[in-house]
Design a protein around this motif. Sequence first.
Motif: not given
Length: 302
Positions: A167-174, A228-236, A252-253, A255-262
Amino acid sequence: MHLEQLKYIVEVAKTRSISNAAQNLHVSQSTISKAITHLERELSINLFTRSRLGALPTAEGKNIIKKAYEIVIKLEEIQEEAQTQTSLINGEFNLSASPSLFMPILLKTLAIFKKDYPNFKVIMTEKISPNIMEDLIQGKIDIGLAMIDEVDWNAHEELVYETLLEGRVMVCVSQHSPFAFSDHITPEELIDETIVMYDEGIWKDSISAYMNRYGPMNILFASNNTEVIKKAVSEGLAISFLMDIALKDDHYVKSGEIIPIPLINIEPSRRSFGWVRSKNKHFSLAAREFLKYLKLHISKLE
């Protein structure tokens, strides 16, 4: 000499505890203790040294226990062969998986496996990788699915493993984050960001050690509950680090609520995941069959 006695001494040797062996075999401690005492009298040797630290095999007992283990394994193979002849797999096995790593893949595999083998019961728990290794050593589970990087395998010679995927490390952002349209992110860009961490020992420590080279991280909280982690990210509320395999088919991904970025310029940027089992616990037909299903599902994702 009875087969139950052999099963008891094998389980005590695995767990190094009469109480734990009794719990695993669903019998009383006194039943196991009496059985061992009777066997020791019959053989005229002491199989275990009992103390406050547990029950440890004696030098003379080790060879006896090794032969008992071989007999127990053969008995289980005979029972499985009988099941195979009738084209049925019945019973159950215990599986533990690291929650953020295998859940999306594992749940689909379980659904397919259960459809083909409706009489079989899979007992699944979610634990972090170090706890999975400990449960395997104590014989509490049959298979562990975990991060296998940075494990000192020389110190765990009783365990065997196989890498299934990376797996590759991704930064998850709102979706509302300034990073949302970035092609990649560097550690330096995250110095002032609020972060929620996945609370896996090896994972958390390695990410923290690397990121702290650029400045102290502002960690809001750490959890091994990825929802819980993804909920916190999706809410910014924060950003987080997750593996790309943990985000496959994630709602979440999608729906576009979370954007994963390398995340780039970090070593290692990839992590290995796989199955682990104990050499001291019988590798059942059902467990082997389940791993075939898991590997097949993973191959379809590649």
